[in-house]
Design a protein around this motif. Structure first.
Motif, PDB file in Angstrom:
ATOM      1  N   MET A   1       0.854  -1.186   0.000  1.00  0.00           N
ATOM      2  CA  MET A   1       0.000   0.000   0.000  1.00  0.00           C
ATOM      3  C   MET A   1       0.890   1.235   0.000  1.00  0.00           C
ATOM      4  SD  MET A   1      -3.024   0.943   2.702  1.00  0.00           S
ATOM      5  CE  MET A   1      -4.235   2.188   2.344  1.00  0.00           C
ATOM      6  N   ARG A   2       0.563   2.192  -0.849  1.00  0.00           N
ATOM      7  CA  ARG A   2       1.375   3.403  -0.931  1.00  0.00           C
ATOM      8  C   ARG A   2       0.475   4.638  -0.946  1.00  0.00           C
ATOM      9  NH1 ARG A   2       3.649   2.496  -5.358  1.00  0.00           N
ATOM     10  NH2 ARG A   2       2.717   4.058  -6.724  1.00  0.00           N
ATOM     11  N   TYR A   3       0.881   5.632  -0.153  1.00  0.00           N
ATOM     12  CA  TYR A   3       0.136   6.884  -0.056  1.00  0.00           C
ATOM     13  C   TYR A   3       0.806   7.956  -0.914  1.00  0.00           C
ATOM     14  CZ  TYR A   3      -1.955   4.573   4.015  1.00  0.00           C
ATOM     15  OH  TYR A   3      -2.589   3.685   4.832  1.00  0.00           O
ATOM     16  N   ARG A   4       0.013   8.902  -1.393  1.00  0.00           N
ATOM     17  CA  ARG A   4       0.507   9.967  -2.255  1.00  0.00           C
ATOM     18  C   ARG A   4       1.419  10.924  -1.501  1.00  0.00           C
ATOM     19  NH1 ARG A   4      -3.854  13.207  -2.725  1.00  0.00           N
ATOM     20  NH2 ARG A   4      -3.104  15.318  -2.395  1.00  0.00           N
ATOM     21  N   ASP A 158      -0.191  -4.297  16.564  1.00  0.00           N
ATOM     22  CA  ASP A 158       0.882  -5.209  16.971  1.00  0.00           C
ATOM     23  C   ASP A 158       0.298  -6.501  17.530  1.00  0.00           C
ATOM     24  OD1 ASP A 158       2.878  -3.358  16.272  1.00  0.00           O
ATOM     25  OD2 ASP A 158       2.764  -2.390  18.232  1.00  0.00           O
ATOM     26  N   GLN A 159      -0.785  -6.375  18.306  1.00  0.00           N
ATOM     27  CA  GLN A 159      -1.444  -7.547  18.880  1.00  0.00           C
ATOM     28  C   GLN A 159      -1.980  -8.462  17.783  1.00  0.00           C
ATOM     29  OE1 GLN A 159      -5.149  -6.773  20.868  1.00  0.00           O
ATOM     30  NE2 GLN A 159      -5.089  -8.643  22.077  1.00  0.00           N
ATOM     31  N   LEU A 160      -2.484  -7.875  16.736  1.00  0.00           N
ATOM     32  CA  LEU A 160      -3.037  -8.646  15.637  1.00  0.00           C
ATOM     33  C   LEU A 160      -1.977  -9.566  15.028  1.00  0.00           C
ATOM     34  CD1 LEU A 160      -5.624  -9.048  13.989  1.00  0.00           C
ATOM     35  CD2 LEU A 160      -4.893  -7.166  12.508  1.00  0.00           C
ATOM     36  N   GLN A 161      -0.738  -9.089  15.007  1.00  0.00           N
ATOM     37  CA  GLN A 161       0.351  -9.916  14.468  1.00  0.00           C
ATOM     38  C   GLN A 161       0.927 -10.863  15.518  1.00  0.00           C
ATOM     39  OE1 GLN A 161       3.150  -7.790  11.662  1.00  0.00           O
ATOM     40  NE2 GLN A 161       2.024  -5.987  12.353  1.00  0.00           N
ATOM     41  N   GLY A 168      -0.225  -8.767   8.893  1.00  0.00           N
ATOM     42  CA  GLY A 168      -0.211  -7.341   9.179  1.00  0.00           C
ATOM     43  C   GLY A 168       0.204  -6.501   7.992  1.00  0.00           C
ATOM     44  N   GLY A 169       0.337  -5.217   8.242  1.00  0.00           N
ATOM     45  CA  GLY A 169       0.707  -4.273   7.188  1.00  0.00           C
ATOM     46  C   GLY A 169      -0.248  -3.095   7.165  1.00  0.00           C
ATOM     47  N   LEU A 170       0.121  -2.042   6.437  1.00  0.00           N
ATOM     48  CA  LEU A 170      -0.669  -0.816   6.425  1.00  0.00           C
ATOM     49  C   LEU A 170      -2.081  -1.043   5.906  1.00  0.00           C
ATOM     50  CD1 LEU A 170       1.945   1.841   5.185  1.00  0.00           C
ATOM     51  CD2 LEU A 170       1.078   1.488   7.512  1.00  0.00           C
ATOM     52  N   PHE A 171      -2.238  -1.916   4.909  1.00  0.00           N
ATOM     53  CA  PHE A 171      -3.577  -2.124   4.380  1.00  0.00           C
ATOM     54  C   PHE A 171      -4.445  -2.930   5.345  1.00  0.00           C
ATOM     55  CE2 PHE A 171      -6.764  -4.333   1.732  1.00  0.00           C
ATOM     56  CZ  PHE A 171      -7.461  -3.213   1.295  1.00  0.00           C
ATOM     57  N   VAL A 172      -3.848  -3.826   6.092  1.00  0.00           N
ATOM     58  CA  VAL A 172      -4.595  -4.539   7.131  1.00  0.00           C
ATOM     59  C   VAL A 172      -5.122  -3.537   8.153  1.00  0.00           C
ATOM     60  CG1 VAL A 172      -4.432  -6.202   9.024  1.00  0.00           C
ATOM     61  CG2 VAL A 172      -3.358  -6.708   6.821  1.00  0.00           C
ATOM     62  N   ASN A 173      -4.268  -2.600   8.542  1.00  0.00           N
ATOM     63  CA  ASN A 173      -4.701  -1.558   9.473  1.00  0.00           C
ATOM     64  C   ASN A 173      -5.871  -0.761   8.891  1.00  0.00           C
ATOM     65  OD1 ASN A 173      -2.408  -2.502  10.732  1.00  0.00           O
ATOM     66  ND2 ASN A 173      -1.241  -0.614  10.512  1.00  0.00           N
ATOM     67  N   ALA A 174      -5.762  -0.450   7.596  1.00  0.00           N
ATOM     68  CA  ALA A 174      -6.824   0.311   6.937  1.00  0.00           C
ATOM     69  C   ALA A 174      -8.124  -0.481   6.897  1.00  0.00           C
ATOM     70  CB  ALA A 174      -6.392   0.682   5.523  1.00  0.00           C
ATOM     71  N   TYR A 175      -8.032  -1.784   6.693  1.00  0.00           N
ATOM     72  CA  TYR A 175      -9.218  -2.656   6.704  1.00  0.00           C
ATOM     73  C   TYR A 175      -9.914  -2.586   8.063  1.00  0.00           C
ATOM     74  CZ  TYR A 175     -11.330  -7.295   7.707  1.00  0.00           C
ATOM     75  OH  TYR A 175     -12.125  -8.324   8.139  1.00  0.00           O
ATOM     76  N   VAL A 176      -9.147  -2.622   9.138  1.00  0.00           N
ATOM     77  CA  VAL A 176      -9.715  -2.542  10.485  1.00  0.00           C
ATOM     78  C   VAL A 176     -10.466  -1.217  10.669  1.00  0.00           C
ATOM     79  CG1 VAL A 176      -9.147  -2.376  12.939  1.00  0.00           C
ATOM     80  CG2 VAL A 176      -8.015  -4.099  11.508  1.00  0.00           C
ATOM     81  N   ARG A 246      -3.090  -9.984   2.448  1.00  0.00           N
ATOM     82  CA  ARG A 246      -2.865  -9.772   3.877  1.00  0.00           C
ATOM     83  C   ARG A 246      -4.169  -9.443   4.603  1.00  0.00           C
ATOM     84  NH1 ARG A 246       2.469  -8.277   5.724  1.00  0.00           N
ATOM     85  NH2 ARG A 246       4.018  -8.830   4.144  1.00  0.00           N
ATOM     86  N   ALA A 247      -5.039  -8.677   3.952  1.00  0.00           N
ATOM     87  CA  ALA A 247      -6.330  -8.367   4.561  1.00  0.00           C
ATOM     88  C   ALA A 247      -7.168  -9.632   4.726  1.00  0.00           C
ATOM     89  CB  ALA A 247      -7.081  -7.338   3.712  1.00  0.00           C
ATOM     90  N   LEU A 248      -7.160 -10.489   3.721  1.00  0.00           N
ATOM     91  CA  LEU A 248      -7.906 -11.741   3.815  1.00  0.00           C
ATOM     92  C   LEU A 248      -7.302 -12.655   4.870  1.00  0.00           C
ATOM     93  CD1 LEU A 248      -8.591 -12.414   0.031  1.00  0.00           C
ATOM     94  CD2 LEU A 248     -10.244 -11.699   1.772  1.00  0.00           C
ATOM     95  N   ASP A 249      -5.984 -12.623   4.998  1.00  0.00           N
ATOM     96  CA  ASP A 249      -5.327 -13.388   6.064  1.00  0.00           C
ATOM     97  C   ASP A 249      -5.794 -12.888   7.433  1.00  0.00           C
ATOM     98  OD1 ASP A 249      -3.039 -14.949   7.424  1.00  0.00           O
ATOM     99  OD2 ASP A 249      -2.551 -12.870   7.926  1.00  0.00           O
ATOM    100  N   ALA A 250      -5.849 -11.563   7.599  1.00  0.00           N
ATOM    101  CA  ALA A 250      -6.313 -10.999   8.872  1.00  0.00           C
ATOM    102  C   ALA A 250      -7.766 -11.384   9.129  1.00  0.00           C
ATOM    103  CB  ALA A 250      -6.156  -9.486   8.864  1.00  0.00           C
ATOM    104  N   ALA A 251      -8.600 -11.311   8.084  1.00  0.00           N
ATOM    105  CA  ALA A 251     -10.009 -11.668   8.242  1.00  0.00           C
ATOM    106  C   ALA A 251     -10.155 -13.114   8.707  1.00  0.00           C
ATOM    107  CB  ALA A 251     -10.754 -11.456   6.925  1.00  0.00           C
TER     108      ALA A 251
END
Length: 306
Positions: A1-4, A158-161, A168-176, A246-251
């Motif tokens: 995931m990359r931000y502008r 951090d707990q999620l991982q 984990g990762g930035l997009f996983v955080n965004a999914y939450v 990664r999001a599907l892994d978190a789900a």
């Protein structure tokens, strides 16, 4: 995931209460659970504050300082300094969540128009007061309908991982975060009223509400690379297949069956489900992402939840 790079982040959509005192106490309303996570080995039974839209009867202003306990304040000065450029989100979790909130609310504002009322996310550490009562880090991220605020202790990522084994990762955080804003949308649209407080089970209204929030997160993800901010350009430049995986892994790791079997008693009890199985959570996030249409997220209008 990359931000502008070179964009502006609106930190006013966050209340930073970290480092502030906030004792636990009473409150009005009942919080809506988010990722299905709480203290390791426990499953939070979700019950809903069923007052209709608006402020849930508390008189709390949207985006205000509702829920602050005695001696508790919000101070965004450090956040504003650290996150003055949207590119800071690429290296800072704090700034990334600010960017996520901005993007998610830009999406829902464009999608629902006047029916969407922006609200804030509260960063806290340890414990905080809400209009739904006291909350601790062990509660996991959640949405409080009574003050219409999203609450999160960022150590949750951090707990999620570390405890749930997610990649984990930035997009996983965004999914939450997008899931929690899905609960805000449900509150605004009155979907909460379809659910009986305390109801559990694989086809319960509680599970349907959570799966719909997953689906809503997927619809935002579909549009995240194109939804414009105030400057007319999207804050998020790229979401990769690895991000989606990664999001599907978190789900899969926050499904009721996974938590019960791996972090609870070791036995799966579907009658106690409050968020849906791992497979269901993956399915409904994918439905939202593949369609990009929040109307495809009608978990209350189907007998096939997956």
């Amino acid at each position: 995931m990359r931000y502008r790079e070179g964009g502006r982040l609106d930190t006013s959509s966050v209340q930073d209460r970290r480092g502030r005192g906030g004792g636990l106490g009473g409150g009005r309303g009942i919080a809506v659970g988010g990722g299905g996570l709480g203290l390791v080995g426990l499953i939070i039974v979700v019950v809903l504050q069923l007052a209709g839209g608006g402020d849930g009867g508390t008189g709390a202003a949207l985006g205000g300082l509702a829920g602050l306990g005695q001696g508790e304040t919000a101070d965004n000065s450090a956040l504003e300094q650290a996150c003055d450029d949207s590119g800071d989100a690429n290296t800072s979790v704090d700034c990334a969540v600010v960017a996520d909130v901005d993007s998610i609310q830009d999406y829902w504002s464009a999608t629902l128009g006047e029916d969407y009322l922006p609200t804030s996310t509260v960063f806290f550490s340890g414990s905080t007061q809400t209009s739904c009562g006291g909350a601790t880090s062990g509660s996991g991220p959640f949405y409080c309908p009574a003050d219409q605020l999203v609450y999160i202790d960022l150590s949750f990522f951090d707990q999620l991982q570390s405890q749930f084994g997610a990649e984990g990762g930035l997009f996983v955080n965004a999914y939450v975060i997008a899931h929690e804003y899905g609960h805000h949308v449900q509150n605004l649209l009155g979907t909460n009223r379809l659910v009986t407080p305390g109801e559990t089970g694989p086809a319960s209204g509680t599970v349907r509400l959570e799966l719909q929030a997953d689906c809503y997160a997927g619809t935002w993800a579909n549009h995240a690379e194109t939804v414009p901010d105030e400057s007319g350009a999207p804050l998020i430049e790229e979401i990769t297949q690895d991000d989606l995986d990664r999001a599907l892994d978190a789900a899969s790791r926050i499904g009721d069956d996974f938590i019960q079997e791996n972090l609870g008693s070791g036995t799966v009890d579907q009658d106690a489900f409050t968020h849906g199985s791992s497979e269901q959570r993956q399915r409904w996030f994918t439905t939202g992402y593949e369609t990009g249409d929040f109307r495809a997220c009608d978990t209350f209008g189907t007998d096939d939840l997956g």
